[in-house]
Design an enzyme around this catalytic site. Structure first.
Site, PDB file in Angstrom:
ATOM      1  CG  ASP A  13      -1.870  -1.210   1.207  1.00  0.00           C
ATOM      2  OD1 ASP A  13      -2.213  -1.689   0.121  1.00  0.00           O
ATOM      3  OD2 ASP A  13      -2.215  -1.687   2.303  1.00  0.00           O
ATOM      4  CD  GLU A  14       4.703  -0.437  -0.275  1.00  0.00           C
ATOM      5  OE1 GLU A  14       3.858  -0.740  -1.151  1.00  0.00           O
ATOM      6  OE2 GLU A  14       5.365  -1.284   0.361  1.00  0.00           O
ATOM      7  CE  LYS A  16       2.493  -2.524  -4.259  1.00  0.00           C
ATOM      8  NZ  LYS A  16       2.131  -2.098  -2.901  1.00  0.00           N
ATOM      9  N   GLY A  40      -4.531  -4.393  -3.710  1.00  0.00           N
ATOM     10  CA  GLY A  40      -5.513  -3.352  -4.009  1.00  0.00           C
ATOM     11  C   GLY A  40      -4.737  -2.123  -4.420  1.00  0.00           C
ATOM     12  CG  HIS A  41      -2.052  -2.122  -6.965  1.00  0.00           C
ATOM     13  ND1 HIS A  41      -1.107  -2.617  -7.820  1.00  0.00           N
ATOM     14  CD2 HIS A  41      -1.774  -2.664  -5.743  1.00  0.00           C
ATOM     15  CE1 HIS A  41      -0.301  -3.433  -7.151  1.00  0.00           C
ATOM     16  NE2 HIS A  41      -0.689  -3.487  -5.898  1.00  0.00           N
ATOM     17  CD  GLN A 217       0.915  -8.949  -2.536  1.00  0.00           C
ATOM     18  OE1 GLN A 217       1.593  -9.527  -3.364  1.00  0.00           O
ATOM     19  NE2 GLN A 217      -0.376  -8.780  -2.724  1.00  0.00           N
TER      20      GLN A 217
HETATM   21  P1  GDP Z   1      -0.719   0.247  -3.560  1.00  0.00           P
HETATM   22  O1  GDP Z   1      -1.308  -1.027  -3.060  1.00  0.00           O
HETATM   23  O2  GDP Z   1       0.751   0.317  -3.312  1.00  0.00           O
HETATM   24  O3  GDP Z   1      -1.055   0.530  -4.994  1.00  0.00           O
HETATM   25  O4  GDP Z   1      -1.373   1.410  -2.685  1.00  0.00           O
HETATM   26  P2  GDP Z   1      -2.938   1.567  -2.290  1.00  0.00           P
HETATM   27  O5  GDP Z   1      -3.674   2.078  -3.458  1.00  0.00           O
HETATM   28  O6  GDP Z   1      -3.429   0.326  -1.638  1.00  0.00           O
HETATM   29  O7  GDP Z   1      -2.830   2.621  -1.124  1.00  0.00           O
HETATM   30  C1  GDP Z   1      -2.334   3.906  -1.333  1.00  0.00           C
HETATM   31  C2  GDP Z   1      -3.420   4.914  -0.936  1.00  0.00           C
HETATM   32  O8  GDP Z   1      -2.871   6.196  -0.847  1.00  0.00           O
HETATM   33  C3  GDP Z   1      -4.529   5.018  -1.971  1.00  0.00           C
HETATM   34  O9  GDP Z   1      -5.735   5.318  -1.330  1.00  0.00           O
HETATM   35  C4  GDP Z   1      -4.068   6.186  -2.841  1.00  0.00           C
HETATM   36  O10 GDP Z   1      -5.138   6.830  -3.518  1.00  0.00           O
HETATM   37  C5  GDP Z   1      -3.462   7.071  -1.804  1.00  0.00           C
HETATM   38  N1  GDP Z   1      -2.363   7.931  -2.274  1.00  0.00           N
HETATM   39  C6  GDP Z   1      -1.359   7.643  -3.146  1.00  0.00           C
HETATM   40  N2  GDP Z   1      -0.476   8.649  -3.213  1.00  0.00           N
HETATM   41  C7  GDP Z   1      -0.915   9.597  -2.365  1.00  0.00           C
HETATM   42  C8  GDP Z   1      -0.410  10.869  -1.950  1.00  0.00           C
HETATM   43  O11 GDP Z   1       0.638  11.326  -2.382  1.00  0.00           O
HETATM   44  N3  GDP Z   1      -1.151  11.537  -1.013  1.00  0.00           N
HETATM   45  C9  GDP Z   1      -2.319  11.053  -0.496  1.00  0.00           C
HETATM   46  N4  GDP Z   1      -2.946  11.799   0.409  1.00  0.00           N
HETATM   47  N5  GDP Z   1      -2.817   9.870  -0.855  1.00  0.00           N
HETATM   48  C10 GDP Z   1      -2.120   9.142  -1.770  1.00  0.00           C
HETATM   49  P1  IMO Z   2      -0.855  -4.231  -2.236  1.00  0.00           P
HETATM   50  O1  IMO Z   2      -0.428  -4.780  -3.565  1.00  0.00           O
HETATM   51  C1  IMO Z   2      -0.849  -4.659   2.090  1.00  0.00           C
HETATM   52  C2  IMO Z   2      -0.815  -8.740   3.666  1.00  0.00           C
HETATM   53  C3  IMO Z   2      -2.047  -9.201   4.423  1.00  0.00           C
HETATM   54  C4  IMO Z   2      -1.401 -10.160   5.410  1.00  0.00           C
HETATM   55  C5  IMO Z   2      -0.303 -10.813   4.586  1.00  0.00           C
HETATM   56  C6  IMO Z   2      -0.703 -12.155   3.959  1.00  0.00           C
HETATM   57  O2  IMO Z   2      -2.156  -3.526  -2.265  1.00  0.00           O
HETATM   58  O3  IMO Z   2       0.239  -3.446  -1.594  1.00  0.00           O
HETATM   59  P2  IMO Z   2      -2.302 -12.842   1.931  1.00  0.00           P
HETATM   60  O4  IMO Z   2      -3.757 -12.612   1.726  1.00  0.00           O
HETATM   61  O5  IMO Z   2      -1.428 -12.299   0.857  1.00  0.00           O
HETATM   62  O6  IMO Z   2      -1.969 -14.278   2.235  1.00  0.00           O
HETATM   63  O7  IMO Z   2      -1.950 -12.036   3.300  1.00  0.00           O
HETATM   64  O8  IMO Z   2      -0.001  -9.906   3.536  1.00  0.00           O
HETATM   65  N1  IMO Z   2      -1.073  -8.225   2.302  1.00  0.00           N
HETATM   66  C7  IMO Z   2      -1.028  -6.937   1.973  1.00  0.00           C
HETATM   67  N2  IMO Z   2      -0.854  -5.843   2.739  1.00  0.00           N
HETATM   68  N3  IMO Z   2      -0.978  -4.533   0.745  1.00  0.00           N
HETATM   69  C8  IMO Z   2      -1.138  -5.622  -0.027  1.00  0.00           C
HETATM   70  O9  IMO Z   2      -1.140  -5.554  -1.371  1.00  0.00           O
HETATM   71  C9  IMO Z   2      -1.211  -6.891   0.581  1.00  0.00           C
HETATM   72  N4  IMO Z   2      -1.375  -8.147   0.119  1.00  0.00           N
HETATM   73  C10 IMO Z   2      -1.271  -8.961   1.181  1.00  0.00           C
HETATM   74  O10 IMO Z   2      -2.688  -8.124   5.068  1.00  0.00           O
HETATM   75  O11 IMO Z   2      -0.774  -9.430   6.438  1.00  0.00           O
HETATM   76 MG    MG Z   3      -2.828  -1.671  -1.814  1.00  0.00          MG
END
Ligand code: GDP
Ligand code: IMO
Ligand code: MG
Length: 421
Positions: A13-14, A16, A40-41, A217
């Site tokens: 959830d960085e 990506k 979840g991206h 991840q």
């Molecule tokens: P991913 O799994 O690495 O693709 O990241 P996620 O989408 O799960 O989580 C990142 C969250 O931060 C999402 O809700 C994005 O919309 C949000 N996001 C991304 N970049 C920024 C930013 O620079 N500022 C803020 N406030 N939100 C951001």
């Molecule tokens: P993105 O791509 C954050 C975590 C789960 C759990 C561990 C194992 O959005 O960054 P799993 O269902 O893969 O067997 O769960 O990994 N996890 C994530 N945490 N972002 C994700 O994906 C994740 N995918 C799995 O919460 O701790």
């Molecule tokens: Mg995510």
């Protein structure tokens, strides 16, 4: 660079998806190479939010060739739900990727139940059991899935074993005929996209195309180099790209490490720089730190450069893309973990045993924060000097230069400070 890996440097959830979407505007191909719909991206542009779980983050641009490579585990039902929302796209699915079936989800839940206090906190998407079946040669590959006769024979054979396993665990069992009838429909939706994507990618490389490999991840969730057993069942490192896509290792040019300006984690396991209480709640609300896949509140921590240096060493990082910087506005003092105290010693690497990692107490440096709203900033120079210093310090501690930073979820709030392609 022509062929770049997008790597999550922390626990997922960085941002990506956002960085992939941003860079994809100049790319030809976007490839998801591991994981499944545990990911979840989030991609936001023109004020509209898109949540992607299985589909690569280039899917919203019809000019981009999107690939779901052999290293993925694909839930066909989730795939059909996701693709149904889209109209104009370009997608190929590897004939060697593995299929996630309903019993994988039940096994995932059952194993979690039996772990009791040692729960991993998985997403319950069946990812672990699907990769286990792949390794134990009890998996179902896409090529078999899309051939109705072969699918039927394989499914019925597998389900004899799987139903026994489910019965022993006290989990719900499935009727093979019913699963077959339902999944046959999904197979027919998937079939037109299926091909040998290793051939496709090697051709794209021969044609000098620009390719982004979108990791899911983060490296701390890597099966080998993460916080085992609190990890996922695949490897989100740059090293996993060649195997999981069918290209030679030396064809990768570099990796962008996507790094949240602080730390989050969903699920169980150690996180030394974790913050509890009001400040964590404040950051969670401002950063909307709730899981894109499960809606769970994310745990919050200070930036941890021990973690980031681990990622740099394991995965190699050419540049950093630092996201969610805007969320830190208004915090008086920002802490950055630089090393840990463990057993009376200062250490700079992550111990293998999780009870040892749990016992690590971070040593922090403290930096002054900034008060300004930075969400409309368009350049590095326009940032308050404290925010500039924070980014500079972060990059210096990790030893990787900054290429991108972002100050909001929208594509337009992403600022590139170094050319990449
Ligand atoms: P991913 O799994 O690495 O693709 O990241 P996620 O989408 O799960 O989580 C990142 C969250 O931060 C999402 O809700 C994005 O919309 C949000 N996001 C991304 N970049 C920024 C930013 O620079 N500022 C803020 N406030 N939100 C951001
Ligand atoms: P993105 O791509 C954050 C975590 C789960 C759990 C561990 C194992 O959005 O960054 P799993 O269902 O893969 O067997 O769960 O990994 N996890 C994530 N945490 N972002 C994700 O994906 C994740 N995918 C799995 O919460 O701790
Ligand atoms: Mg995510």
């Amino acid at each position: 660079m022509k062929r770049i890996v997008i790597v999550g440097t922390q626990w997922g959830d960085e941002g990506k998806g956002k960085i992939t979407d941003f860079l994809a505007q100049k790319a030809d191909v976007v490839v998801r190479y591991q994981g499944g719909n545990n990911a979840g991206h989030t991609v936001v542009f023109h004020g509209k939010k898109h949540s992607l779980h299985l589909l690569p983050s280039g899917i919203l641009n019809p000019n981009i060739q999107n690939v779901m490579a052999n290293g993925m585990v694909i839930n066909p039902k989730a795939f059909v739900e996701e693709i149904d929302k889209l109209q104009n796209f370009n997608l190929s699915i590897s004939d060697r990727a593995h299929i996630v079936l309903p019993y994988h989800l039940e096994l995932d839940k059952a194993y979690e139940h039996f772990r009791g206090n040692e729960k991993i906190g998985t997403t319950h998407k069946g990812i672990g059991p699907a990769y286990t079946d792949k390794s134990s040669r009890l998996g179902l590959r896409v090529s078999t899935f899309i051939d109705p006769e072969k699918f039927k024979a394989r499914l019925f054979e597998l389900m004899k074993v799987k139903n026994q396993e489910l019965r022993k665990l006290g989990a719900p069992r499935f009727i093979a005929e019913e699963v077959y009838e339902e999944y046959l429909k999904y197979a027919s939706v998937m079939a037109p996209y299926v091909k040998d994507t290793s051939v496709l990618l090697n051709q794209a490389i021969d044609d000098n195309k620009k390719i982004l490999f979108e990791g899911a991840q983060g490296v701390l969730l890597c099966l080998d180099h993460g916080t085992y057993p609190y990890v996922t069942s695949s490897s989100p490192t740059a090293a996993s790209v060649p195997l999981n896509t069918g290209i030679a290792p030396w064809l990768i040019d570099g990796a962008i490490g996507v790094t949240k300006a602080y730390t989050t984690r969903v699920g169980s396991g150690p996180m030394p720089s974790e913050i509890l209480g009001d400040l964590a709640n404040q950051i969670r609300e401002i950063g909307n730190e709730y899981g894109t896949t499960t809606g769970r509140p994310r745990r919050i921590g200070w930036l941890d450069t021990v973690v980031l240096r681990h990622t740099k060493r394991i995965s190699g990082l050419s540049y950093l893309a630092v996201t969610l910087l805007d969320v830190l506005s208004g915090i008086d003092e920002l802490k950055i973990a630089v090393s840990y105290e463990f057993n009376g010693k200062t250490i700079t690497d992550i111990p293998a045993e999780m009870s040892d990692f749990e016992a690590c107490k971070p040593n922090y440096i403290t930096m002054p924060g900034w008060k300004e709203d930075i969400t409309q900033v368009k350049s590095f120079e326009a940032l308050p000097v404290q925010a500039q210093n924070y980014l500079n310090q972060l990059c210096e501690l990790v030893g990787v230069p900054l290429a991108i930073f972002s100050v909001g979820p929208d594509r337009s709030q992403t600022i590139q400070v170094k050319p990449i392609f």
